[in-house]
Design a protein around this motif. Structure first.
Motif, PDB file in Angstrom:
ATOM      1  N   GLY A 191       0.769  -1.232   0.000  1.00 48.86           N
ATOM      2  CA  GLY A 191       0.000   0.000   0.000  1.00 48.86           C
ATOM      3  C   GLY A 191       0.797   1.276   0.000  1.00 48.86           C
ATOM      4  N   GLN A 192       2.117   1.193  -0.105  1.00 40.81           N
ATOM      5  CA  GLN A 192       2.927   2.399  -0.195  1.00 40.81           C
ATOM      6  C   GLN A 192       2.848   2.983  -1.604  1.00 40.81           C
ATOM      7  N   GLU A 193       3.303   4.219  -1.726  1.00 35.56           N
ATOM      8  CA  GLU A 193       3.430   4.816  -3.051  1.00 35.56           C
ATOM      9  C   GLU A 193       4.451   4.008  -3.852  1.00 35.56           C
ATOM     10  N   ALA A 194       4.099   3.631  -5.064  1.00 37.17           N
ATOM     11  CA  ALA A 194       4.988   2.812  -5.885  1.00 37.17           C
ATOM     12  C   ALA A 194       6.340   3.485  -6.088  1.00 37.17           C
ATOM     13  N   SER A 195       6.343   4.805  -6.177  1.00 36.79           N
ATOM     14  CA  SER A 195       7.605   5.530  -6.384  1.00 36.79           C
ATOM     15  C   SER A 195       8.550   5.392  -5.200  1.00 36.79           C
ATOM     16  N   ALA A 196       7.988   5.002  -4.039  1.00 34.48           N
ATOM     17  CA  ALA A 196       8.818   4.797  -2.849  1.00 34.48           C
ATOM     18  C   ALA A 196       9.149   3.330  -2.649  1.00 34.48           C
ATOM     19  N   MET A 197       8.859   2.491  -3.660  1.00 33.85           N
ATOM     20  CA  MET A 197       9.034   1.047  -3.537  1.00 33.85           C
ATOM     21  C   MET A 197       9.927   0.453  -4.622  1.00 33.85           C
ATOM     22  N   PRO A 198      11.036   1.099  -5.019  1.00 32.75           N
ATOM     23  CA  PRO A 198      11.901   0.435  -5.993  1.00 32.75           C
ATOM     24  C   PRO A 198      12.543  -0.797  -5.360  1.00 32.75           C
ATOM     25  N   ASN A 199      12.991  -1.718  -6.191  1.00 33.23           N
ATOM     26  CA  ASN A 199      13.746  -2.894  -5.718  1.00 33.23           C
ATOM     27  C   ASN A 199      12.934  -3.731  -4.729  1.00 33.23           C
ATOM     28  N   SER A 200      11.624  -3.854  -4.958  1.00 35.70           N
ATOM     29  CA  SER A 200      10.798  -4.491  -3.935  1.00 35.70           C
ATOM     30  C   SER A 200       9.756  -5.440  -4.504  1.00 35.70           C
ATOM     31  N   LEU A 201       9.195  -6.228  -3.583  1.00 32.89           N
ATOM     32  CA  LEU A 201       8.069  -7.124  -3.844  1.00 32.89           C
ATOM     33  C   LEU A 201       6.953  -6.781  -2.871  1.00 32.89           C
ATOM     34  N   ALA A 202       5.716  -6.815  -3.344  1.00 32.71           N
ATOM     35  CA  ALA A 202       4.566  -6.545  -2.487  1.00 32.71           C
ATOM     36  C   ALA A 202       3.322  -7.116  -3.155  1.00 32.71           C
ATOM     37  N   ALA A 203       2.217  -7.072  -2.434  1.00 31.81           N
ATOM     38  CA  ALA A 203       0.937  -7.503  -2.998  1.00 31.81           C
ATOM     39  C   ALA A 203       0.288  -6.366  -3.782  1.00 31.81           C
ATOM     40  N   TYR A 204       0.389  -5.150  -3.231  1.00 36.33           N
ATOM     41  CA  TYR A 204      -0.248  -4.019  -3.895  1.00 36.33           C
ATOM     42  C   TYR A 204       0.463  -2.726  -3.530  1.00 36.33           C
ATOM     43  N   ALA A 205       0.216  -1.716  -4.348  1.00 35.87           N
ATOM     44  CA  ALA A 205       0.837  -0.406  -4.157  1.00 35.87           C
ATOM     45  C   ALA A 205      -0.177   0.667  -4.539  1.00 35.87           C
ATOM     46  N   VAL A 206       0.204   1.911  -4.311  1.00 40.54           N
ATOM     47  CA  VAL A 206      -0.627   3.053  -4.670  1.00 40.54           C
ATOM     48  C   VAL A 206       0.199   3.998  -5.532  1.00 40.54           C
ATOM     49  N   VAL A 207      -0.425   4.565  -6.547  1.00 39.76           N
ATOM     50  CA  VAL A 207       0.211   5.601  -7.355  1.00 39.76           C
ATOM     51  C   VAL A 207      -0.694   6.821  -7.323  1.00 39.76           C
ATOM     52  N   THR A 208      -0.137   7.977  -7.013  1.00 37.44           N
ATOM     53  CA  THR A 208      -0.915   9.205  -7.019  1.00 37.44           C
ATOM     54  C   THR A 208      -0.772   9.881  -8.373  1.00 37.44           C
ATOM     55  N   VAL A 209      -1.894  10.025  -9.056  1.00 40.02           N
ATOM     56  CA  VAL A 209      -1.926  10.625 -10.389  1.00 40.02           C
ATOM     57  C   VAL A 209      -2.829  11.849 -10.334  1.00 40.02           C
ATOM     58  N   ASP A 210      -2.267  13.004 -10.619  1.00 40.82           N
ATOM     59  CA  ASP A 210      -3.028  14.253 -10.637  1.00 40.82           C
ATOM     60  C   ASP A 210      -3.829  14.433  -9.341  1.00 40.82           C
ATOM     61  N   GLY A 211      -3.207  14.084  -8.222  1.00 45.13           N
ATOM     62  CA  GLY A 211      -3.841  14.259  -6.926  1.00 45.13           C
ATOM     63  C   GLY A 211      -4.759  13.142  -6.488  1.00 45.13           C
ATOM     64  N   GLU A 212      -5.004  12.162  -7.351  1.00 42.98           N
ATOM     65  CA  GLU A 212      -5.892  11.046  -7.028  1.00 42.98           C
ATOM     66  C   GLU A 212      -5.085   9.773  -6.818  1.00 42.98           C
ATOM     67  N   GLN A 213      -5.464   8.983  -5.814  1.00 39.56           N
ATOM     68  CA  GLN A 213      -4.784   7.723  -5.548  1.00 39.56           C
ATOM     69  C   GLN A 213      -5.375   6.594  -6.395  1.00 39.56           C
ATOM     70  N   ILE A 214      -4.495   5.867  -7.070  1.00 43.64           N
ATOM     71  CA  ILE A 214      -4.870   4.694  -7.848  1.00 43.64           C
ATOM     72  C   ILE A 214      -4.266   3.476  -7.161  1.00 43.64           C
ATOM     73  N   GLY A 215      -5.076   2.492  -6.853  1.00 43.06           N
ATOM     74  CA  GLY A 215      -4.572   1.260  -6.259  1.00 43.06           C
ATOM     75  C   GLY A 215      -4.157   0.272  -7.332  1.00 43.06           C
ATOM     76  N   LEU A 216      -2.969  -0.305  -7.194  1.00 43.26           N
ATOM     77  CA  LEU A 216      -2.458  -1.302  -8.129  1.00 43.26           C
ATOM     78  C   LEU A 216      -2.279  -2.613  -7.377  1.00 43.26           C
ATOM     79  N   VAL A 217      -2.971  -3.655  -7.820  1.00 46.96           N
ATOM     80  CA  VAL A 217      -2.870  -4.985  -7.222  1.00 46.96           C
ATOM     81  C   VAL A 217      -2.305  -5.932  -8.270  1.00 46.96           C
TER      82      VAL A 217
END
Length: 663
Positions: A191-217
């Protein structure tokens, strides 16, 4: 649950307040309240819809030639489209970002120490560097991402010296990485911002686009353990139930929505688009599914397609989710041939507005100069420099000539997974001959068609035709820069066709076990387990029940199965791939008298093949299938004075097949 936009709630409150005070307040108070209402109305109108430009790739796991020829234009197209909507763009992959083979190993060459984006040589790093340079923001875990094992996967993700690793997270909600020591250290909190998750593995992340949060699973096919090297990664669910898989994914989706994220994208690497179609209606609160693994081209009516390509269906496919909301499914063909682009708006509750999808804008963008110009694309110098460096290494591989063929060698995916082909026969025979150099008692050879990753040769439509019945097939083309003549088979060709370079393994099988092995191979026609064989022949009825399809089977001309009944006892000494001997593709291969021809001190079954290796080819590991094919070609088909000449009918024509007969 979708939530009421707080600004809209404020608008309602102000509107009620204005109505209530109109008759009692003085004019200045009413005007002030009206101004506030108008300002908030403008704000709501702006917030009513959110527009997203989703760019997506999948399956960069096929032809080295195609991928390298296409990636520069795709990078330029990404630049062009991102520049059109710099604040609204999200760029993702649904997995299979590389595959073992010539392109994969090229970046291990010492020359890559000076190549920007790689800097520290290593297998597969050029492929990851392409995506880093293009600004990829997240990827699903595909099966081919794990083909070289979990340690190699971790080595590509993690930073090492001057190697920056994957500058994006790999995501999968149904993989448990914790028990595998190679990758467990790369896991980070979900659930962290994808830009703060390089070199990593996770189930899901969040990307903020134009002020809106997009969930990526992310999600990976539940068949992963059967088709790649998962190590100690636990694949969920433990069965192949799509309903159970949806339940695993839904946990991550719910965690995102519970945190207030109301726009969810699933990066799904399911291998079959049919599975992603099922997930669309089984999942709640998922808005977009980006498919992967099936190389399925979806396109709308006005998309420009590469010559010879046809769309399997429209772009996007539209479904109704389990939460009774629209969900769209997108997919593109692989090898950087197309970039997918979905321009879509969401309403204030985070639901897709289907009417916002304009086929003149959304769809697939082909990797052609014309497309680059149409979107005002600009070159990505890092990508282009890496392509040049890879090509330099591949030219050297093309110059290592190992054999010759006067015919096209059919390694097409649709063929090797459903019928006998001449390339299947050639590599199965090479394995058999090579194994007999070590043990003359080896009788038969069996490998999976899914292990053949490319053809050797080329094909084209004759001028003026687009009819697949008219396609003409040719032996490998000349490559003057590498000293390669027409028909020559190079190191590059072998590494591309046998990209996994499995080791060879010898086992003993009884007649009943042999029948069960072949039955398993023909139980999923079109799947990667379909057998290619040497030293034996068989016929089967694809319409019969699984487990009862093999009607006749012979070894060296002796009947082993007749009318479906086992006639002999065995045992037979068989050479196969270590992948299959270890249970890959679900093959029921016994470990009886197992010997592995690739020397590995960690295996008690490993033997030293070096004294029996003919020694005419040295580029591939002794005891591997690439080595076997190279040695076989050197021995029997070294040049155009003794070319391989067994042609292939290409189409399914059992009348001309001598080893596998379809009833």
């Amino acid at each position: 649950m979708r939530y009421l936009n707080s600004t809209k709630a404020g608008l309602i409150f102000l509107a009620l307040g204005l109505t209530a005070c109109t008759d009692t307040a003085d004019e200045s108070d009413v005007n002030a309240l009206r101004d506030d209402l108008n300002n908030l109305t403008d704000q709501v109108n702006n917030e009513e819809t959110f527009e997203l430009q989703l760019l997506h790739l999948a399956d960069m796991d096929g032809s080295n030639v195609d991928a390298l020829a296409n990636v520069g234009n795709i990078a330029a197209i990404v630049n062009g489209l991102r520049n059109q909507h710099p604040e609204k763009t999200l760029f993702v992959s649904s997995g299979d970002n590389y595959i073992p083979g010539s392109r994969y190993t090229a970046s291990s060459d010492d020359s890559f120490s000076t190549v920007t984006g790689v800097a520290t040589p290593g297998d597969g790093r050029a492929d990851i560097a392409f995506l880093n340079a293009m600004g990829l923001e997240a990827s699903a875990v595909g099966n081919h991402d794990l083909d070289s094992g979990t340690s190699a996967f971790a080595g590509l993700i993690a930073a090492d010296g001057n190697w920056s690793g994957a500058q994006f997270p790999y995501l999968s909600a149904n993989l448990d990485f914790s028990a595998d020591t190679s990758v467990s250290g790369l896991e980070v909190s979900d659930g962290q911002e994808a830009s703060a998750m390089p070199n990593s593995l996770a189930a899901y992340a969040v990307v903020t686009v134009d002020g809106e949060q997009i969930g990526l699973v992310g999600a990976s096919t539940p068949t992963l353990e059967n088709i790649t090297s998962t190590g100690d990664i636990n694949v969920l669910p433990a069965n192949d139930s799509i309903t159970d898989l949806a339940a695993e994914i839904q946990v991550s989706v719910n965690e995102l929505t519970d945190s207030g994220v109301d726009k969810i994208i699933l990066l799904a690497h399911m291998q079959q688009l049919a599975v992603e179609k099922q997930l669309a209606s089984l999942l709640s609160e998922v808005d977009i599914i980006v498919g992967g693994g099936s190389n399925t081209l979806l396109a709308d009516y006005n998309d420009r397609l590469l010559p010879g390509d046809t769309a399997a269906d429209s772009y996007p496919l539209i479904y109704n989710s389990a939460s009774n909301e629209p969900v769209v499914l997108v997919n593109v063909d692989g090898d950087y041939k197309y970039l997918g682009r979905l321009m879509v708006e969401f309403d204030a509750a985070g639901r897709i507005i289907l009417s916002s999808i304009n086929p003149l804008v959304s769809g697939v963008y082909s990797a052609e100069d014309e497309t680059v110009s149409a979107v005002n694309g600009s070159a990505n110098s890092t990508v282009d420099n890496i392509v040049t460096a890879v090509n330099d290494v591949l030219v050297a591989q093309e110059s290592n000539i190992l054999g010759n063929t006067s015919v096209y060698l059919n390694g097409q995916r649709s063929s090797v997974r459903s019928e006998e082909t001449n390339l299947g026969n050639l590599t199965a025979d090479a394995n058999l001959w090579y194994a007999q150099e070590y043990d003359a008692s080896v009788d038969i050879s069996l490998k999976n068609g899914g292990g053949i990753r490319a053809d050797i040769g080329s094909f084209a439509f004759p001028p003026g035709s687009t009819d697949v019945e008219d396609i003409e097939y040719f032996p490998p083309e000349s490559f003057p820069a590498a000293g390669k003549e027409t028909g020559d088979i190079s190191q590059f060709d072998i590494q591309s066709a046998l990209a996994f370079n499995n080791g060879l393994t010898l086992v003993d099988v009884s007649a009943a076990e042999l029948k069960a092995i072949v039955e398993h191979g023909v139980s999923d026609i079109g799947g990667g387990r379909f057998p290619q064989v040497g030293g034996l022949s068989f016929s089967y009825d694809p319409g019969a029940a699984v487990g009862s399809r093999v009607t006749d089977l012979s070894v060296g001309g002796t009947a082993v199965v007749s009318s479906g009944v086992v006639q002999a006892a065995g045992p037979f000494r068989m050479v196969t791939l270590n992948f299959l001997a270890g249970g890959g593709d679900g093959y029921p291969i016994p470990a009886t008298n197992r010997e592995d021809l690739v020397l590995d001190a960690s295996l008690s079954t490993s033997v030293d093949m070096s004294a029996n290796d003919p020694g005419q080819a040295s580029f591939a590991e002794t005891g591997s299938e690439q080595d076997a094919l190279a040695e076989y070609l050197k021995q029997f088909h070294p040049d155009d004075s003794a070319p391989f000449s067994n042609s292939d009918t290409i189409a399914d024509d059992s009348a001309t097949d001598s080893r596998i007969s379809t009833l």
